[in-house]
Design a protein around this motif. Sequence first.
Motif, PDB file in Angstrom:
ATOM      1  N   UNK A 162     -32.597  34.116 -33.327  1.00  0.00           N
ATOM      2  CA  UNK A 162     -33.608  35.171 -33.392  1.00  0.00           C
ATOM      3  C   UNK A 162     -34.944  34.912 -32.741  1.00  0.00           C
ATOM      4  N   UNK A 163     -35.149  33.728 -32.150  1.00  0.00           N
ATOM      5  CA  UNK A 163     -36.435  33.434 -31.524  1.00  0.00           C
ATOM      6  C   UNK A 163     -36.553  34.181 -30.193  1.00  0.00           C
ATOM      7  N   UNK A 164     -37.738  34.782 -30.005  1.00  0.00           N
ATOM      8  CA  UNK A 164     -38.001  35.493 -28.753  1.00  0.00           C
ATOM      9  C   UNK A 164     -39.326  35.080 -28.125  1.00  0.00           C
ATOM     10  N   UNK A 165     -40.070  34.202 -28.800  1.00  0.00           N
ATOM     11  CA  UNK A 165     -41.347  33.753 -28.243  1.00  0.00           C
ATOM     12  C   UNK A 165     -41.434  32.238 -28.296  1.00  0.00           C
ATOM     13  N   UNK A 166     -41.915  31.653 -27.199  1.00  0.00           N
ATOM     14  CA  UNK A 166     -42.102  30.212 -27.132  1.00  0.00           C
ATOM     15  C   UNK A 166     -43.435  29.934 -26.445  1.00  0.00           C
ATOM     16  N   UNK A 167     -44.113  28.885 -26.897  1.00  0.00           N
ATOM     17  CA  UNK A 167     -45.377  28.482 -26.294  1.00  0.00           C
ATOM     18  C   UNK A 167     -45.264  27.032 -25.860  1.00  0.00           C
ATOM     19  N   UNK A 168     -45.554  26.776 -24.590  1.00  0.00           N
ATOM     20  CA  UNK A 168     -45.472  25.422 -24.048  1.00  0.00           C
ATOM     21  C   UNK A 168     -46.867  24.823 -23.888  1.00  0.00           C
ATOM     22  N   UNK A 169     -47.028  23.603 -24.378  1.00  0.00           N
ATOM     23  CA  UNK A 169     -48.309  22.906 -24.251  1.00  0.00           C
ATOM     24  C   UNK A 169     -48.462  22.314 -22.863  1.00  0.00           C
ATOM     25  N   UNK A 170     -49.363  22.886 -22.069  1.00  0.00           N
ATOM     26  CA  UNK A 170     -49.592  22.431 -20.704  1.00  0.00           C
ATOM     27  C   UNK A 170     -50.788  21.483 -20.643  1.00  0.00           C
ATOM     28  N   UNK A 171     -51.884  21.870 -21.237  1.00  0.00           N
ATOM     29  CA  UNK A 171     -53.163  21.131 -21.255  1.00  0.00           C
ATOM     30  C   UNK A 171     -53.824  21.106 -19.873  1.00  0.00           C
ATOM     31  N   UNK A 172     -53.315  20.316 -18.922  1.00  0.00           N
ATOM     32  CA  UNK A 172     -53.911  20.226 -17.587  1.00  0.00           C
ATOM     33  C   UNK A 172     -52.914  19.515 -16.669  1.00  0.00           C
ATOM     34  N   UNK A 173     -52.902  19.899 -15.376  1.00  0.00           N
ATOM     35  CA  UNK A 173     -51.949  19.312 -14.436  1.00  0.00           C
ATOM     36  C   UNK A 173     -52.514  18.128 -13.648  1.00  0.00           C
ATOM     37  N   UNK A 174     -53.808  17.822 -13.824  1.00  0.00           N
ATOM     38  CA  UNK A 174     -54.414  16.727 -13.068  1.00  0.00           C
ATOM     39  C   UNK A 174     -53.899  15.380 -13.595  1.00  0.00           C
ATOM     40  N   UNK A 175     -53.461  14.502 -12.671  1.00  0.00           N
ATOM     41  CA  UNK A 175     -52.840  13.236 -13.074  1.00  0.00           C
ATOM     42  C   UNK A 175     -53.800  12.329 -13.845  1.00  0.00           C
ATOM     43  N   UNK A 176     -55.066  12.295 -13.416  1.00  0.00           N
ATOM     44  CA  UNK A 176     -56.044  11.437 -14.093  1.00  0.00           C
ATOM     45  C   UNK A 176     -56.281  11.919 -15.520  1.00  0.00           C
ATOM     46  N   UNK A 177     -56.375  13.226 -15.695  1.00  0.00           N
ATOM     47  CA  UNK A 177     -56.559  13.792 -17.033  1.00  0.00           C
ATOM     48  C   UNK A 177     -55.326  13.517 -17.883  1.00  0.00           C
ATOM     49  N   UNK A 178     -54.140  13.743 -17.324  1.00  0.00           N
ATOM     50  CA  UNK A 178     -52.905  13.515 -18.069  1.00  0.00           C
ATOM     51  C   UNK A 178     -52.784  12.059 -18.524  1.00  0.00           C
TER      52      UNK A 178
END
Length: 453
Positions: A162-178
């Motif tokens: 029954x799930x129809x909504x999902x949220x993905x944690x992205x935060x930031x794509x910069x390698x130094x930040x990650x």
Amino acid sequence: MCSLVDKYNIPGPRYTSYPTVPYWDINTFSLKNWIGSLKKSFSESNAVEGISLYIHLPFCESMCTFCGCNKRITKQHAVELPYIKSVLKEWYLYLNALGSKPKIQELHLGGGTPTFFSPKHLTYLINGIFLHAEKAENCELSFEGHPNNTTKEHLQALYDVGFRRVSFGVQDYDEKVQKAIHRIQPFENVATVTKVAREIGYTSVGHDILFGLPFQTEEAVKDTILKTKELLPDRLAFYSYAHVPWQKGNGQRGFNDDDLPSASLKRKQYEMGKKMLSEVGYEEIGMDHFALKSDALYQSMKNKKLHRNFMGYTASKTQMMIGLGVSSISDSWYGFAQNVKGIDEYQHLVQEGIIPVYRGHILQEEDRVIRKHILNLMCHFETNWKSETMYFNDLEEVLLRLRPIEDDGLIEITDHKIMVTQKGRPFVRNICMAFDMRLQRKKPETQLFSMTV
């Protein structure tokens, strides 16, 4: 803008509740009066709007150093089934207390990392929840997915129940930040899970993006949003990193305060990001949230049905929310209750047949009125006291505190009404603080909250 940022960048609550947790009256709280408030709310609201359910799944395989959530770091997946059985046991304790079958309007899996759990165990959990509960006609089931470990099997299994909504944690794509936040997550991983979710049939895919992270620059934020535009998630949380390293048990280590952007730079990051999102068709929803016009969150805002609780902004309102799992917070509208934070203690209590609440607050009449005002401001950027039920004794004092904010052009005050201006929306937390009588009557001696900007 910078002068306003300097003036209003102070510690303040995010107002997922009122009163806020540090101001709960825990000395007069008891499990007995909590259950009483729950039964009262259930009798009033279940048949009309149903209830919401939040389930906290606390395990993660690695520590993200931006995270302030309650979690346990382990690679031992043998913990999955015993924990789920404890959650179901807690749910049955609540069902026994309520005495009749609840109608679930909204269910959300949070963490930790819900996709730490296998698809088989997540299916077992959801089937166990609905074994003795009714699913509302427009029930919304959602979960938080980690792009690195959310598999097609996870997405399919949850879709099938029954799930129809999902949220993905992205935060930031910069390698130094990650690297600084210990969340190495290539864009390709996010693109893959977003695509697969849509192919399976999820109707709302969300991304969470942070600004104000260590080593984060305007260029990094710009690049993250440009990549986000490629995928065009249905909704976005674009919010300020909450730096609260003093809170026990969080993982905000591995970088120094000096590595964080200044308040003025954070505000520039936000304003730039908001402009870019607006240009591609995102509408601002409440505080720090955005959605395409096709998403239910936008429709809810337009219809004045947007709601805010411990799960954040929700498209549907229920008076009552039960939180299951370690550290979860429940809300009966008349009271709040939080579960114990230790997993071993939590599992022991539920096995003994004890609802594992360790603190809470029963709202007084003034609390409930102020809560309505703060909800109105957070969800609709306006509130009024035309009805006697929205008046409280210290309202004139609140209006005096708001005059300087009005002078700065952040709000407009007319007879019996306050409206937040476009200029004032970034400072809605500060505006709500003027209504927060518990905070005003007892200023904290140490910092309890993250900065408002």
